[in-house]
Scaffold this motif. Structure first.
Motif, PDB file in Angstrom:
ATOM      1  N   ARG A 332       0.700  -1.404   0.279  1.00  0.00           N
ATOM      2  CA  ARG A 332       0.122  -0.208  -0.127  1.00  0.00           C
ATOM      3  C   ARG A 332       1.147   1.577   0.395  1.00  0.00           C
ATOM      4  N   GLN A 333       1.914   0.721   0.486  1.00  0.00           N
ATOM      5  CA  GLN A 333       2.726   2.124   0.611  1.00  0.00           C
ATOM      6  C   GLN A 333       3.564   2.770  -0.262  1.00  0.00           C
ATOM      7  N   LEU A 334       4.681   1.528  -1.168  1.00  0.00           N
ATOM      8  CA  LEU A 334       4.605   1.417  -2.648  1.00  0.00           C
ATOM      9  C   LEU A 334       4.019   1.563  -3.551  1.00  0.00           C
ATOM     10  N   LEU A 335       2.991   1.269  -3.372  1.00  0.00           N
ATOM     11  CA  LEU A 335       2.199   1.506  -5.356  1.00  0.00           C
ATOM     12  C   LEU A 335       1.647   2.273  -4.786  1.00  0.00           C
ATOM     13  N   ASP A 336       0.880   3.028  -6.971  1.00  0.00           N
ATOM     14  CA  ASP A 336      -0.728   4.380  -5.992  1.00  0.00           C
ATOM     15  C   ASP A 336      -1.314   3.150  -6.858  1.00  0.00           C
ATOM     16  N   VAL A 337      -2.370   3.096  -6.830  1.00  0.00           N
ATOM     17  CA  VAL A 337      -3.729   2.650  -7.660  1.00  0.00           C
ATOM     18  C   VAL A 337      -3.753   1.700  -8.532  1.00  0.00           C
ATOM     19  N   LYS A 338      -3.044   3.135  -9.292  1.00  0.00           N
ATOM     20  CA  LYS A 338      -3.089   2.048 -10.625  1.00  0.00           C
ATOM     21  C   LYS A 338      -1.965   1.085 -10.367  1.00  0.00           C
ATOM     22  N   GLN A 339      -1.124   0.929 -10.002  1.00  0.00           N
ATOM     23  CA  GLN A 339       0.429  -0.305 -10.092  1.00  0.00           C
ATOM     24  C   GLN A 339      -0.397  -1.277  -8.782  1.00  0.00           C
ATOM     25  N   ILE A 340      -1.417  -0.811  -8.437  1.00  0.00           N
ATOM     26  CA  ILE A 340      -2.246  -2.408  -7.294  1.00  0.00           C
ATOM     27  C   ILE A 340      -2.902  -3.139  -8.019  1.00  0.00           C
ATOM     28  N   HIS A 341      -3.670  -2.336  -9.133  1.00  0.00           N
ATOM     29  CA  HIS A 341      -4.497  -2.529 -10.004  1.00  0.00           C
ATOM     30  C   HIS A 341      -3.821  -3.750 -10.850  1.00  0.00           C
ATOM     31  N   ALA A 342      -2.995  -2.931 -11.883  1.00  0.00           N
ATOM     32  CA  ALA A 342      -1.314  -3.754 -12.834  1.00  0.00           C
ATOM     33  C   ALA A 342      -1.905  -5.313 -11.878  1.00  0.00           C
ATOM     34  N   ALA A 343      -0.741  -4.906 -10.871  1.00  0.00           N
ATOM     35  CA  ALA A 343      -0.327  -6.154  -9.760  1.00  0.00           C
ATOM     36  C   ALA A 343      -1.671  -7.304  -9.827  1.00  0.00           C
ATOM     37  N   ASN A 344      -2.357  -6.902  -8.860  1.00  0.00           N
ATOM     38  CA  ASN A 344      -3.890  -7.159  -8.809  1.00  0.00           C
ATOM     39  C   ASN A 344      -3.927  -8.843 -10.093  1.00  0.00           C
ATOM     40  N   GLN A 345      -4.235  -7.069 -11.532  1.00  0.00           N
ATOM     41  CA  GLN A 345      -4.762  -8.505 -12.906  1.00  0.00           C
ATOM     42  C   GLN A 345      -3.498  -9.345 -13.059  1.00  0.00           C
ATOM     43  N   THR A 346      -2.183  -9.194 -12.529  1.00  0.00           N
ATOM     44  CA  THR A 346      -0.474 -10.036 -13.034  1.00  0.00           C
ATOM     45  C   THR A 346      -1.463 -11.606 -12.273  1.00  0.00           C
ATOM     46  N   LEU A 347      -1.163 -10.765 -10.589  1.00  0.00           N
ATOM     47  CA  LEU A 347      -2.114 -12.416 -10.123  1.00  0.00           C
ATOM     48  C   LEU A 347      -2.819 -13.284 -10.264  1.00  0.00           C
ATOM     49  N   VAL A 348      -3.679 -12.510 -11.029  1.00  0.00           N
ATOM     50  CA  VAL A 348      -4.930 -13.632 -10.921  1.00  0.00           C
ATOM     51  C   VAL A 348      -4.806 -14.211 -13.129  1.00  0.00           C
ATOM     52  N   LEU A 349      -4.157 -13.045 -13.821  1.00  0.00           N
ATOM     53  CA  LEU A 349      -3.800 -14.163 -14.297  1.00  0.00           C
ATOM     54  C   LEU A 349      -2.783 -15.378 -14.991  1.00  0.00           C
ATOM     55  N   SER A 350      -1.466 -15.160 -13.308  1.00  0.00           N
ATOM     56  CA  SER A 350      -1.186 -16.737 -13.242  1.00  0.00           C
ATOM     57  C   SER A 350      -1.385 -17.526 -12.563  1.00  0.00           C
ATOM     58  N   PHE A 351      -2.900 -16.785 -11.653  1.00  0.00           N
ATOM     59  CA  PHE A 351      -3.411 -17.972 -11.730  1.00  0.00           C
ATOM     60  C   PHE A 351      -4.227 -18.700 -11.900  1.00  0.00           C
TER      61      PHE A 351
END
Ligand SMILES: Nc1ncnc2c1ncn2[C@@H]1O[C@H](COP(=O)(O)OP(=O)(O)OP(=O)(O)O)[C@@H](O)[C@H]1O
Ligand SMILES: [Mg+2]
Lengths: 538, 305
Positions: A332-351
């Motif tokens: 939460r401290q390291l990433l902004d909202v957009k980056q968090i969304h992108a990271a979330n999506q990467t998680l979903v895709l690798s799942f």
């Protein structure tokens, strides 16, 4: 009770001999899995802290937890704890795939084909077949457990002890008893082997899905799944005995129920009722494809419902999977909202990439089952009267094969669509449609290529068709364990599972797409031509 | 009075709503060879499975050797040898292995008789069961059953896959059993086989016994078959009491074939004599003649007479 089991011992001997090859092949596979799992993990942990930390981190990712089970939370991990965390769920499923058909074959199978009638007219008890099957279950499971124990002792992983190894072996034995006696009960409830197998596999799948969902979100609910019980033992840490007792009691009850039914029912009957047939054929029943639809539609519906449920359940957990903040609040401290969304999506895709192989494997199993019916129906002589009529061999085999391909496509599509719809319903940031496209473009050719391979095998060497499952199973296992056991990057490339490993993170490469489509066409042709030249009913 | 080996009293069997057996009663006495006949689907195999304690009767009583067939199968089965019509075996076991196993299941062992039978039936016991032909699978059951020294033999269409030579061997074996005073229940569609081996028969149709008794007696009671050739036309015959199923073989009605009630014979003869008889053949009905009546739909009315 004893009266009703008269001479079960003789039946046991005959069945053991009858099933010898089948059980030995399975035992070898299972022991190899245990050995290679233990050796690989031990090697990773010996290499030092970095390797082991990677593995632990990998296992804590939601995708892995869903696939293999939740990793126990302890301060220091060793090879033994990880071994149990990875292998328990996986081994139970493999074992069930061996034990359940074995139990059904020994009881309902022999009753269905009439062997039991002749045997029972001798001095053989009414429940002797169920008892003999159960003894066989005990015996082969004991051999299996002993081999597991010996293998674990031999590898002697970091963190193991005699108690833990023994407990693991006993737990796997009890897991066999649970699923074996469940299959025995279904074999008494249904009045044919097909229904009994379908019920058994459905229950196995349900047990897996329940533990998958609960492992991700509500771990105390994992108790709802019989597979989950064995996760709760916490091997090599807490070594809980309660779940094992639960399993033991449960299998005794299931076996008791099977015996109670067998004691009181007519030979050839079940408990589930069967409807009356129709007097005349439906007007559409006038071709070989229509005949296949008529005989296989129950199976197809079962698969479609299964695919919808599986896709739906996998989709519904995507919300939890794609929540990087939950896994690691520091982000939460390291990433902004957009980056968090992108990271979330990467998680979903690798799942999704992890589970793509399973979706493909299910669709292939559905399709190849129908392709293999061609051989099966020939052996049982169902097709004899059709060969004598107008349809040519090419017509007959093409009908079966096209159905097989169609069913594979249908099951995959329905599963993926269910996955995508439920997934987007729960995701705060829905996946763009292009990822569904990638899933299809990767999955469909793989399904087609696999099924066509099954078709070619049945056409060319029907006796070797069992090898198909070995090939597919090995491909899937290597792909699933690929990251965990740090196998070489292309280790999985001996099957299409390896080729589609990165879908949907990346789109499937053109070359592999071409390879799969072309080989599907060639293999299909080989299968049909091969069937033309076969000696039938062998 | 011989003791009864099998006794069925008003057996009824329902599969769900379908009533497969409505009323089946008969007795197999010790030393008797009983033919069990009836059209397809009449309920023969169902009855046999009830006798073997594999199906539960819905109503009635079944005793075998004086014991209840369902409850006491442990007492009954060791004394029974059974051959089903369709024989299925463990595909990975050899024929010889299976025969030994079946014998042991009844507390017997491979014996001299087993070897003799293998030789007589020209059976190769070393092949895996999956490679046997239908007839060879049947031989497995046959050899296992016949080489067991049982008190009661139950055969459900035992020769349906055998060639005539092996069928004859089987019949000879059954006659040996008969001479040895064994009791046999034989269900078969091969009437010559039944005629040769059985003393009595039971005929079942749509789940009910419609005729049972001594074969000679039944033939005696049944109408005679008459073929007659006369010089002048024989049209009066149709009006004579006791003449049934009359057909004329020649256009001028000088050749007639009919069946005759025995107690009306003299009146029939008088009528025939007026047309002056050239040739006359009277024969007792064969089992096949008896059978055609019972099998066909008119069986009901015939049985009612
Ligand atoms: N398990 C069952 N469920 C429902 N109906 C059954 C069952 N078994 C037999 N039947 C019915 O009971 C009737 C009698 O069958 P059975 O097998 O006894 O005939 P059968 O006299 O032996 O005929 P066949 O000469 O063809 O061998 C048939 O109408 C059959 O369809
Ligand atoms: Mg029958």
């Amino acid at each position: 009770m004893r009266q009703n089991n008269r001479h079960a011992g003789y039946l046991l001997k005959a069945n053991l001999k009858q099933n010898l090859k089948f059980s030995i092949v399975w035992l070898v596979i299972l022991i190899m899995m245990i050995l290679s799992g233990a050796v690989k993990l031990e090697a990773a942990f010996i290499n030092g802290a970095s390797g082991s930390k990677d593995i632990v981190k990998m296992l804590q990712a939601p995708g892995m937890a869903a696939m293999f089970g939740a990793t126990p939370k302890v301060s220091t991990y060793n090879a033994a704890i990880i071994f149990a965390g990875v292998m328990v769920v996986f081994m139970i499923i493999l074992q069930a795939l061996w034990i359940m058909p074995l139990m059904i074959r020994d009881t309902r199978g022999q009753e269905e084909n009439g062997l039991l009638e002749m045997v029972r007219a001798r001095d053989v008890g009414r429940t002797a077949d169920v008892t003999a099957a159960f003894w066989e279950l005990l015996l082969v499971s004991f051999v299996m457990a002993a081999a597991y124990f010996a293998s674990l002792l031999a590898v002697n992983m970091d963190g193991t002890d005699m108690t833990g190894d023994l407990l693991f072996a006993i737990a796997m034995l009890i897991a066999n008893l649970v699923f074996g006696s469940l299959a025995l009960l279904f074999a008494q409830l249904a009045n044919n082997t097909r229904t009994a197998s379908m019920l058994s596999y459905m229950l196995l799948a349900a047990a897996y899905l329940i533990r998958l969902v609960t492992d991700l979100n509500h771990q105390q609910l994992t108790w709802l799944s019989p597979i989950g019980w064995f996760e709760k033992v916490d091997f090599y840490t807490k070594n809980q005995l309660t779940p094992l007792l639960l399993g033991l009691v449960c299998s005794i009850l299931l076996y008791g129920a099977a015996i109670a039914i067998a004691q009181n029912r007519d030979l050839g009957a079940g408990v589930l009722a069967e409807g009356k047939g129709r007097a005349t054929a439906a007007s559409w029943l006038r071709s070989v494809p229509a005949l296949i639809w008529r005989t296989e539609r129950g199976l197809l519906f079962g698969w479609l419902v299964g695919a919808i449920i599986f896709g739906g359940v996998m989709g519904s957990v995507l919300g939890g999977v794609g929540d990087i903040l939950k896994t690691n609040p520091i982000y939460r401290q390291l990433l902004d909202v957009k980056q968090i969304h992108a990271a979330n999506q990467t998680l979903v895709l690798s799942f999704l990439a992890m589970y793509m192989g399973i979706f493909v494997a299910l669709a292939v199993t559905a399709g190849v089952q129908i392709a293999f019916r061609l051989k099966h129906d020939d052996q049982l002589g169902y097709l004899g009267i059709i060969h004598a009529e107008k349809p040519t061999r090419a017509t007959i085999s093409t009908s079966y094969n096209c159905w097989a391909l169609f069913v594979g496509i249908l099951v995959l599509s329905v599963g993926l669509i269910a996955l995508f719809l439920t997934g987007n319903a729960v995701l705060s940031q829905p996946l763009p449609l292009k990822y569904l496209g990638r899933l299809f473009i990767g999955g469909l050719p793989a399904v087609l290529a696999f099924i066509a391979l099954g078709i070619a095998l049945v056409g060319l060497w029907p006796k070797l068709s069992g090898l198909f499952w070995l090939y597919m199973g090995a491909g899937l296992i290597v792909q699933v364990f690929h990251g965990l056991f740090s196998l070489p990057k292309h280790a999985g490339d001996f099957t299409p599972f390896g080729w589609i490993a990165d879908v949907p993170i990346k789109a499937l490469g053109q070359p592999w797409l071409a390879v799969m489509l072309i080989s599907a066409v060639c293999l299909l042709i080989i299968g049909i031509v091969g069937y033309r030249h076969q000696d039938l009913s062998v | 009075m011989a003791t009864s080996v099998i006794e069925l009293n008003h057996i009824q069997k329902k599969f769900g709503k379908f009533e497969a057996l409505k009323n089946v009663s008969f007795t197999l006495s010790s030393g008797q060879v009983l033919g069990f006949l009836g059209p397809n689907g009449a309920g023969k195999s169902t009855t046999i499975r009830i006798i073997l304690g594999m199906l539960k009767k819905t109503a009635g009583t079944v005793t075998v050797f004086g014991h209840d067939a369902w409850r006491d199968d442990a007492v009954i089965h060791p004394q029974i040898a059974y051959i089903p019509g369709d024989v299925y075996l463990w595909p990975n076991l050899s024929g010889g292995e299976i025969i030994d196993l079946l014998l042991r299941l009844n507390g017997r062992d491979h014996n001299q008789k087993t070897d003799d039978l293998m030789q007589r039936f020209k059976f190769d016991p070393t092949k895996k069961a999956r490679t046997y032909s239908k007839g060879n699978r049947q031989k497995v059951a046959l050899i296992a059953a016949l080489s067991q020294d049982a008190d009661l033999y139950i055969f459900d269409e035992p020769t349906s896959g055998l060639d005539p030579l092996n069928e004859q061997t089987f019949q000879q074996e059954v006659l040996k059993l008969k001479q040895a005073g064994k009791s046999v229940l034989l269900s078969s569609h091969i009437l010559s086989e039944v005629e040769r081996m059985c003393d009595s028969i039971v005929i079942i149709r749509d789940g009910s016994v419609i005729e049972s008794g001594n074969l000679d007696q039944m033939q005696h009671l049944a109408r005679l078959k008459v073929e007659v050739t006369t010089t002048t036309a024989n049209d009066d015959l149709a009006r004579v009491a006791g003449v049934h199923d009359l057909t004329f073989a020649a256009a001028d009605h000088t050749k007639a074939v009919f069946t005759a009630d025995r107690d009306e014979l003299s009146r029939i003869m008088q009528s025939l004599a007026t047309a002056s008889i050239l040739d006359l053949r009277v024969s007792p009905p064969t089992l096949e003649d008896l059978f055609m009546r019972y099998y066909g739909k008119q069986g009901e009315s015939y049985a009612a007479e």
